[in-house]
Design a protein around this motif. Structure first.
Motif, PDB file in Angstrom:
ATOM      1  N   ARG A 246       0.746  10.926   0.653  1.00 34.28           N
ATOM      2  CA  ARG A 246       1.278  11.580  -0.558  1.00 34.28           C
ATOM      3  C   ARG A 246       0.486  11.217  -1.814  1.00 34.28           C
ATOM      4  O   ARG A 246       0.380  12.036  -2.730  1.00 34.28           O
ATOM      5  N   THR A 247      -0.050   9.970  -1.881  1.00 32.00           N
ATOM      6  CA  THR A 247      -0.684   9.499  -3.123  1.00 32.00           C
ATOM      7  C   THR A 247      -2.191   9.326  -3.037  1.00 32.00           C
ATOM      8  O   THR A 247      -2.874   9.288  -4.051  1.00 32.00           O
ATOM      9  N   ARG A 248      -2.684   9.198  -1.804  1.00 31.32           N
ATOM     10  CA  ARG A 248      -4.098   8.912  -1.555  1.00 31.32           C
ATOM     11  C   ARG A 248      -4.548   7.632  -2.284  1.00 31.32           C
ATOM     12  O   ARG A 248      -5.659   7.556  -2.797  1.00 31.32           O
ATOM     13  N   ARG A 249      -3.683   6.622  -2.264  1.00 29.99           N
ATOM     14  CA  ARG A 249      -4.010   5.329  -2.874  1.00 29.99           C
ATOM     15  C   ARG A 249      -3.697   4.207  -1.881  1.00 29.99           C
ATOM     16  O   ARG A 249      -2.691   4.261  -1.180  1.00 29.99           O
ATOM     17  N   VAL A 250      -4.594   3.204  -1.855  1.00 28.11           N
ATOM     18  CA  VAL A 250      -4.346   2.039  -0.998  1.00 28.11           C
ATOM     19  C   VAL A 250      -4.106   0.776  -1.807  1.00 28.11           C
ATOM     20  O   VAL A 250      -3.750  -0.257  -1.246  1.00 28.11           O
ATOM     21  N   ASP A 251      -4.300   0.845  -3.126  1.00 31.32           N
ATOM     22  CA  ASP A 251      -4.104  -0.343  -3.943  1.00 31.32           C
ATOM     23  C   ASP A 251      -2.626  -0.674  -4.155  1.00 31.32           C
ATOM     24  O   ASP A 251      -2.295  -1.636  -4.846  1.00 31.32           O
ATOM     25  N   LEU A 252      -1.733   0.114  -3.548  1.00 29.27           N
ATOM     26  CA  LEU A 252      -0.295  -0.141  -3.655  1.00 29.27           C
ATOM     27  C   LEU A 252       0.173  -1.169  -2.638  1.00 29.27           C
ATOM     28  O   LEU A 252       1.306  -1.628  -2.709  1.00 29.27           O
ATOM     29  N   PHE A 253      -0.703  -1.530  -1.671  1.00 27.05           N
ATOM     30  CA  PHE A 253      -0.268  -2.330  -0.534  1.00 27.05           C
ATOM     31  C   PHE A 253      -0.959  -3.694  -0.523  1.00 27.05           C
ATOM     32  O   PHE A 253      -2.078  -3.844  -1.019  1.00 27.05           O
ATOM     33  N   PRO A 254      -0.303  -4.681   0.083  1.00 27.98           N
ATOM     34  CA  PRO A 254      -0.947  -5.981   0.261  1.00 27.98           C
ATOM     35  C   PRO A 254      -2.083  -5.879   1.268  1.00 27.98           C
ATOM     36  O   PRO A 254      -2.141  -4.936   2.063  1.00 27.98           O
ATOM     37  N   PRO A 255      -3.014  -6.844   1.257  1.00 27.99           N
ATOM     38  CA  PRO A 255      -4.206  -6.756   2.112  1.00 27.99           C
ATOM     39  C   PRO A 255      -3.900  -6.568   3.589  1.00 27.99           C
ATOM     40  O   PRO A 255      -4.594  -5.804   4.276  1.00 27.99           O
ATOM     41  N   GLU A 256      -2.866  -7.259   4.104  1.00 24.68           N
ATOM     42  CA  GLU A 256      -2.598  -7.141   5.538  1.00 24.68           C
ATOM     43  C   GLU A 256      -2.161  -5.730   5.927  1.00 24.68           C
ATOM     44  O   GLU A 256      -2.460  -5.257   7.036  1.00 24.68           O
ATOM     45  N   VAL A 257      -1.497  -5.026   5.018  1.00 25.55           N
ATOM     46  CA  VAL A 257      -1.098  -3.647   5.289  1.00 25.55           C
ATOM     47  C   VAL A 257      -2.320  -2.724   5.207  1.00 25.55           C
ATOM     48  O   VAL A 257      -2.457  -1.785   5.999  1.00 25.55           O
ATOM     49  N   VAL A 258      -3.218  -3.004   4.253  1.00 25.85           N
ATOM     50  CA  VAL A 258      -4.444  -2.203   4.150  1.00 25.85           C
ATOM     51  C   VAL A 258      -5.290  -2.369   5.418  1.00 25.85           C
ATOM     52  O   VAL A 258      -5.896  -1.413   5.912  1.00 25.85           O
ATOM     53  N   LEU A 259      -5.312  -3.586   5.965  1.00 23.65           N
ATOM     54  CA  LEU A 259      -6.036  -3.797   7.222  1.00 23.65           C
ATOM     55  C   LEU A 259      -5.434  -2.967   8.348  1.00 23.65           C
ATOM     56  O   LEU A 259      -6.154  -2.423   9.197  1.00 23.65           O
ATOM     57  N   GLU A 260      -4.094  -2.836   8.363  1.00 28.16           N
ATOM     58  CA  GLU A 260      -3.448  -2.013   9.386  1.00 28.16           C
ATOM     59  C   GLU A 260      -3.762  -0.534   9.167  1.00 28.16           C
ATOM     60  O   GLU A 260      -3.977   0.221  10.124  1.00 28.16           O
ATOM     61  N   LEU A 261      -3.810  -0.126   7.892  1.00 31.30           N
ATOM     62  CA  LEU A 261      -4.208   1.253   7.594  1.00 31.30           C
ATOM     63  C   LEU A 261      -5.638   1.523   8.073  1.00 31.30           C
ATOM     64  O   LEU A 261      -5.941   2.599   8.593  1.00 31.30           O
TER      65      LEU A 261
END
Length: 730
Positions: A246-261
């Motif tokens: 929906r937002t096309r942003r990854v800076d909303l998440f903690p690093p471990e969630v970004v790694l899962e993404l």
């Protein structure tokens, strides 16, 4: 300016007082408990550099290739130039090569490596006390972020970091989550007992596989609920996928969630999501601990920017990171190199840089050997193979693995590096094959253009008068070679001619300050109980190399200086200041900058204790002023005295005097001597001068070659560019 002159005068007074009041006790034997150096223990090292026989022609060829090649090839040509010029030991030239290579680097990997290499060569903390990936400082010479941008940007290395001016992006997740409520969810993904409501077309827009699943002929296209438990995605990860869609942003998440993404994006070919995760994670790397953790994820997921960012931190911490076993594990093994290669981050320049640092830290370590083996595996061009093999041969020779070293030198010679034959001969000699080594070097001398190192190497396998003849020939061909002076000096000391030994070693110290030469002279000075002069040399030595250990590494600098201080009666501070006051009073009465005053200062400088290089410069400068004043006889004397201490530029001055006296044949002869005596070391001004001389006598081919070699050293030298165009008729 006044303060500087005061300090210089005080230093000179202290040295003179120390020398004049040196006592003549009988403690030389006490200070040299390990015996004098012996000629049969002396041996020059095989230099770990590329040493072409025809250096000027090689530099000219590099310039022509850099002018004609594609932009994508320029960076590597400058690295080749770096490898050629390394044997000269000129830090400015080497930094210029690296800077040019960095300017022309196109890919992120090359930028990361070359930026770190430049930082290492500067030997200073360009980030002024902050971490190597902190781009908040306004003092950064090159922003670490700039190296993570692909493409050609020649000005990036000169721009200060401006990241501190950027406004931080809002990371208010509450606003984003409120926005998601404005759109209706029409599909749910089930992970365990949880259902995550998503917008079908936005999830489908993430990748072609997802679009095929949600809108194609699969059963999921008709389902309101889709089981995603089998994908290995967690509930938090799936919610992050929804929010990202929906937002096309990854800076909303903690690093471990970004790694899962990132992992999700890789499995389901979500290229935009992968790129966003890759770039965001790259921005989070700030220390070695972060880099060691995140580089594993980057290599696993082939996140090239993340790997580059981690690599940048590890390289910018050299040489300290070299002592970290985990860091070295990332680089040393064949498997590690292959993993880096799969992510686009294994290259010749990476392992060239790493091996250079490792050789400085510990030449004979296992780490050095492994890095050089990786360098050899990355080598593609002939010069790269020659360099890797030759350096590996040098290291194995130092490790006394003579058979393996010989194989490396032979392979390097097959790659057209003739100097590696000296390493081959040395390995034969170490294995008891003295005559074989002698024959090999004799064949090199007969087959190739004579170069000083050839005769120096053959002298090791010769005896008696033939050995001395080889050493003398080596000095004639290349006066910068240190070993012949050292050998002749020690030989004279063995024959109880200590004063003559000091004069011999003075010849090389006159224009080339080397720690081992200063050590040798200090050794001789102690033998004749000139402790004041010995103390001077020891202090100078440890200014050049604070970690140097003298007398076969038995004595540290601090201990030796302490011993010598006991033998030298120091002048009091009052004595020093009294003499300083007298000199200052005399100087201050003189006129501020006339020719007579400049002549007086230069004459005083010539009388001061100094090395031959500076004394030669002073004589040469004094000669130039005498010429300007019309005192040609006095100028001739200055230039002749300069030539006696090997200041070859004085030939130019003599040529100028002959020209002013309309003695053109004599001027031609002096310029010929200049060309003959100064070919052994490339110098911008000397090459330009020689090119101008060749152009004036109509030898345009030689003029063009010298211009090209000079431009290889400094591409923007206006006078040489003008002469180059003139010689080519353009």
């Amino acid at each position: 300016m006044v303060l500087t002159l005061l300090v210089l005068l005080l230093h000179q007074v202290i040295v003179e007082l120390s020398s004049s009041k040196a006592c003549s006790g009988s403690g030389a034997e006490t200070l040299i408990p390990f015996g004098f150096p012996r000629t049969d223990h002396l041996e020059p090292s095989i230099e770990p550099h590329l040493k072409p026989i025809q250096l000027i022609e090689t530099l000219a060829d590099l310039f022509r290739r850099s002018e004609a090649c594609l932009e994508s090839e320029k960076s590597l040509i400058y690295i080749e130039q770096y490898s050629i010029l390394s044997s000269l030991g000129d830090p400015k030239l080497l930094r210029r090569c690296l800077r040019a290579a960095r300017q022309h680097a196109l890919d992120v990997h090359s930028k990361v490596v070359l930026s770190a290499w430049l930082r290492y060569e500067r030997r200073e903390d360009e980030l002024e006390g902050v971490s190597p990936m902190d781009w908040s400082s306004r003092f950064i010479l090159e922003c670490p972020k700039a190296t993570l941008v692909s493409g050609y940007d020649p000005n990036s290395i000169y721009d200060n970091c401006k990241c501190y001016q950027e406004c931080a992006k809002s990371t208010d997740s509450h606003i984003s989550k409120v926005k998601t409520l404005e759109e209706d969810s029409n599909v749910s993904f089930c992970v365990g007992n949880e259902e995550i409501d998503c917008i079908r077309f936005k999830i489908a827009a993430l990748s072609r596989p997802l679009k095929a699943m949600l809108y194609g002929s699969f059963k999921e296209s008709k389902s309101r609920k889709i089981d995603f438990s089998y994908t290995g995605t967690s509930v938090e990860g799936m919610r992050a996928v929804d929010l990202y869609s929906r937002t096309r942003r990854v800076d909303l998440f903690p690093p471990e969630v970004v790694l899962e993404l990132l992992s999700f994006a890789n499995r389901l070919c979500c290229e935009e999501m992968k790129s966003d995760c890759d770039i965001h994670l790259a921005s989070l790397v700030s220390c070695i601990e972060d880099a060691l953790i995140l580089i594993e994820y980057g290599l696993e997921e082939r996140a090239n920017f993340l790997v580059a960012s981690c690599l940048q931190v590890l390289l910018r911490q050299l040489p300290s990171s070299l002592y970290n076993p985990k860091v070295m594990k990332m680089f040393c093994s064949f498997e590690a190199k292959e993993r880096l290669a799969s992510a686009g981050h294994a290259s010749f320049i990476l392992y060239y840089f790493l091996s250079q640092v490792s050789m400085e830290v510990n030449t004979v370590s296992n780490v050095t050997v492994m890095l050089l083996e990786r360098l050899r595996e990355c080598a593609a061009q002939k010069w790269q193979k020659a360099l890797a093999l030759h350096q590996l041969g040098c290291v194995l020779l130092e490790r006394q693995e003579y058979a393996s070293a010989q194989c490396c030198f032979e392979a390097a010679a097959e790659a057209s590096h003739v100097y590696s034959l000296a390493g081959n001969a040395r390995c034969r000699f170490k294995q008891g094959q003295r005559y074989s080594a002698y024959k090999l070097m004799s064949s090199v001398i007969s087959e190739y253009k004579a170069v000083g190192w050839m005769y120096q190497e053959r002298s090791l396998y010769n005896v008696g008068k033939d050995k001395i003849d080889d050493l003398n020939t080596a000095t004639e061909l290349d006066p910068t070679l240190v070993f012949p002076y050292k050998y002749r000096a020690v030989l004279k000391a063995e024959e109880k001619q200590t004063t003559a030994a000091i004069l011999e070693i003075d010849r090389i110290i006159g224009f080339k300050l080397e720690p081992d030469c200063l050590e040798l002279r200090a050794w001789f000075l102690i033998a004749i109980e000139d402790y004041g002069s010995a103390l001077r040399d020891v202090r100078a030595l440890f200014t050049l190399d604070p970690n140097y250990r003298m007398f076969d590494e038995y004595i540290s600098g601090e201990n030796l200086i302490e011993f010598l201080n006991l033998k030298v009666q120091q002048g009091s501070q009052a004595d020093c200041w009294m003499q300083l006051y007298d000199r200052w009073s005399y100087t201050s009465l003189g006129p501020e900058p006339e020719s007579s005053y400049v002549i007086q200062l230069l004459e005083e400088a010539i009388r001061c204790p100094s090395d031959g290089l500076r004394k030669g410069q002073a004589l040469n400068n004094l000669g130039s002023i005498y010429v300007d004043c019309g005192k040609l006889d006095e100028a001739t004397n200055c230039y002749m005295n300069a030539l006696e201490i090997k200041h070859t530029r004085a030939y130019q001055g003599l040529a100028r005097i002959h020209f002013l006296r309309n003695q053109r044949k004599a001027a031609y002869d002096e310029m010929s001597k200049l060309i003959e005596k100064a070919s052994f070391k490339p110098d911008l001004q000397m090459l330009h001068l020689r090119a101008a001389f060749y152009e004036s006598i109509g030898d345009l081919k030689s003029a063009v070659c010298d211009c090209e070699a000079a431009l290889c050293l400094e591409p923007n030298h206006i006078d040489t560019l003008d002469l180059y165009n003139k010689a080519r008729g353009t």
